[in-house]
Design a protein around this motif. Structure first.
Motif, PDB file in Angstrom:
ATOM      1  N   LYS A   1       0.795  -1.167   0.079  1.00 28.06           N
ATOM      2  CA  LYS A   1      -0.041   0.126  -0.037  1.00 28.06           C
ATOM      3  C   LYS A   1       0.822   1.065  -0.087  1.00 28.06           C
ATOM      4  O   LYS A   1       2.107   1.234   0.490  1.00 28.06           O
ATOM      5  CB  LYS A   1      -0.970   0.107   0.970  1.00 28.06           C
ATOM      6  N   GLU A   2       0.553   2.302  -0.839  1.00 30.37           N
ATOM      7  CA  GLU A   2       0.858   3.664  -0.938  1.00 30.37           C
ATOM      8  C   GLU A   2       2.389   3.641  -1.053  1.00 30.37           C
ATOM      9  O   GLU A   2       3.074   4.165  -0.584  1.00 30.37           O
ATOM     10  CB  GLU A   2       0.894   4.537   0.755  1.00 30.37           C
ATOM     11  N   LYS A   3       2.853   2.773  -2.100  1.00 30.07           N
ATOM     12  CA  LYS A   3       4.155   2.700  -2.567  1.00 30.07           C
ATOM     13  C   LYS A   3       4.292   3.358  -4.049  1.00 30.07           C
ATOM     14  O   LYS A   3       5.639   3.287  -4.325  1.00 30.07           O
ATOM     15  CB  LYS A   3       4.733   1.255  -2.605  1.00 30.07           C
ATOM     16  N   TYR A   4       3.324   3.601  -4.635  1.00 34.95           N
ATOM     17  CA  TYR A   4       3.434   3.648  -6.222  1.00 34.95           C
ATOM     18  C   TYR A   4       3.216   5.115  -6.691  1.00 34.95           C
ATOM     19  O   TYR A   4       2.470   5.539  -5.988  1.00 34.95           O
ATOM     20  CB  TYR A   4       2.656   2.800  -6.928  1.00 34.95           C
ATOM     21  N   THR A   5       4.077   5.479  -7.568  1.00 31.50           N
ATOM     22  CA  THR A   5       3.799   6.841  -8.086  1.00 31.50           C
ATOM     23  C   THR A   5       2.641   7.305  -9.030  1.00 31.50           C
ATOM     24  O   THR A   5       2.086   8.039  -9.208  1.00 31.50           O
ATOM     25  CB  THR A   5       5.240   7.183  -8.713  1.00 31.50           C
ATOM     26  N   LEU A   6       2.394   6.036  -9.801  1.00 31.26           N
ATOM     27  CA  LEU A   6       1.187   6.274 -10.878  1.00 31.26           C
ATOM     28  C   LEU A   6       0.786   4.709 -10.958  1.00 31.26           C
ATOM     29  O   LEU A   6       1.471   3.807 -10.922  1.00 31.26           O
ATOM     30  CB  LEU A   6       1.952   6.327 -12.329  1.00 31.26           C
ATOM     31  N   VAL A   7      -0.586   4.698 -11.187  1.00 31.42           N
ATOM     32  CA  VAL A   7      -1.485   3.553 -11.479  1.00 31.42           C
ATOM     33  C   VAL A   7      -2.483   3.932 -12.432  1.00 31.42           C
ATOM     34  O   VAL A   7      -2.890   5.117 -12.708  1.00 31.42           O
ATOM     35  CB  VAL A   7      -2.553   3.201 -10.171  1.00 31.42           C
ATOM     36  N   THR A   8      -2.314   3.031 -13.594  1.00 32.36           N
ATOM     37  CA  THR A   8      -3.218   3.109 -14.692  1.00 32.36           C
ATOM     38  C   THR A   8      -4.089   2.118 -14.785  1.00 32.36           C
ATOM     39  O   THR A   8      -3.974   1.120 -14.270  1.00 32.36           O
ATOM     40  CB  THR A   8      -2.308   3.238 -16.072  1.00 32.36           C
TER      41      THR A   8
ATOM     42  N   GLN B   1      -5.525   3.028  -2.765  1.00 32.63           N
ATOM     43  CA  GLN B   1      -4.683   2.130  -1.814  1.00 32.63           C
ATOM     44  C   GLN B   1      -3.075   1.949  -2.339  1.00 32.63           C
ATOM     45  O   GLN B   1      -2.205   1.894  -1.463  1.00 32.63           O
ATOM     46  CB  GLN B   1      -5.299   0.909  -1.731  1.00 32.63           C
ATOM     47  N   LEU B   2      -2.832   1.762  -3.454  1.00 31.44           N
ATOM     48  CA  LEU B   2      -1.670   1.401  -3.945  1.00 31.44           C
ATOM     49  C   LEU B   2      -0.866   2.909  -4.272  1.00 31.44           C
ATOM     50  O   LEU B   2       0.472   2.776  -4.095  1.00 31.44           O
ATOM     51  CB  LEU B   2      -1.886   1.061  -5.434  1.00 31.44           C
ATOM     52  N   LEU B   3      -1.349   3.941  -4.328  1.00 33.15           N
ATOM     53  CA  LEU B   3      -0.787   5.142  -4.518  1.00 33.15           C
ATOM     54  C   LEU B   3      -0.387   5.801  -3.383  1.00 33.15           C
ATOM     55  O   LEU B   3      -0.870   5.806  -2.299  1.00 33.15           O
ATOM     56  CB  LEU B   3      -1.728   6.183  -5.192  1.00 33.15           C
ATOM     57  N   LYS B   4       1.119   6.353  -3.311  1.00 30.59           N
ATOM     58  CA  LYS B   4       1.553   7.199  -2.322  1.00 30.59           C
ATOM     59  C   LYS B   4       0.581   8.722  -2.543  1.00 30.59           C
ATOM     60  O   LYS B   4       0.189   9.033  -3.571  1.00 30.59           O
ATOM     61  CB  LYS B   4       3.102   7.694  -2.769  1.00 30.59           C
TER      62      LYS B   4
END
Length: 254
Positions: free
Chosen positions: A113-120, A160-163
């Motif tokens: 969780k909250e590790k990624y810069t971009l989600v497409t 949830q994935l995004l910083k």
């Protein structure tokens, strides 16, 4: 060499000088995937990207030409996942692109969780139909309809994935725009950029919309210039031709 199975073929991604495995019996990528990969604010050298509903890996492959950061593609259909893995390997991108065979609803727990810069995400566009209306081809049905995931599932997982400050980009049908914006705001993704895509200039309605938001961003929505796919002669416009075949126009450079 690449191993092709059953009725598979090896197609070109011309602008990126890459190849991708496709099959007529499995849902193939469309212009929507190309538009999403080009529209998203791809980080150049720092960060990490996740592509949800990744299919045969087309969006990660397209984005890899614009960035050096690691990319993860998440796909629930085993055959599409397998095609993506082999396409990534064929293009020598194993060190940058990793494919995950799994349910995007579990991605935050499995991938962090909250590790990624971009989600497409290029999600299924249509609500689940009745059984007699559903496409008999399971691959087509899952790709087109909210059978394995809903629009809300996609937006929840992206958030949830995004910083904080990370970006989420979606492609969908204009008829779901209010749902998209409402759900994005509900789950801390502030819509910042919208672009409508039209079959051609004139009195045709938009048939595609691109939306990008920032996690916990301040309200400030920009409506970008429209994109027209075909000209009056029924041929691709210069911008779309460039997106497909190369020489990216200044408007889309980052």
């Amino acid at each position: 060499m690449v191993e092709l199975k059953q009725d598979e073929r090896l197609d070109y991604l011309l602008a990126e000088e890459l190849r991708i495995i496709q099959s007529p019996s499995v849902f193939s990528f469309s212009l929507d995937a190309v538009l999403l990969a080009r529209f998203a604010s791809v980080p150049k050298t720092r960060g990490a990207i996740i592509d949800l509903c990744s299919g045969n890996g087309v969006v990660p492959l397209l984005m890899s030409a614009r960035t050096k950061v690691p990319i993860i593609g998440v796909e629930i259909q085993e055959r599409l996942y397998d095609m993506a893995v082999r396409s990534v390997a064929y293009n020598g991108l194993d060190e940058q692109i990793g494919m995950v065979h799994g349910d995007l609803k579990q991605s935050p727990q499995q991938l962090g969780k909250e590790k990624y810069t971009l989600v497409t995400c290029n999600p299924p566009y249509f609500l689940t139909p009745s059984q007699n209306e559903m496409n008999a081809n399971e691959h087509f049905a899952i790709a087109r309809h909210e059978i394995m995931c809903t629009l809300e599932d996609c937006i929840v997982s992206a958030s949830q994935l995004l910083k904080q400050g990370g970006k989420a980009a979606f492609v969908h049908r204009p008829g779901r725009l209010l749902d998209i914006v409402t759900l994005m705001r509900t789950y801390r993704l502030e819509p910042k950029r919208i672009r409508f895509v039209y079959p051609k200039a004139g009195n045709k309605e938009a048939n595609t919309v691109l939306v990008e938001g920032i996690k916990d961003g301040a309200p400030d929505l920009k409506i970008l210039p429209p994109l027209f796919v075909y000209d009056d002669k029924g041929e691709y416009t210069d911008e779309v031709r460039t997106l497909l075949y190369g020489d990216e126009p200044p408007f889309l450079r980052r």
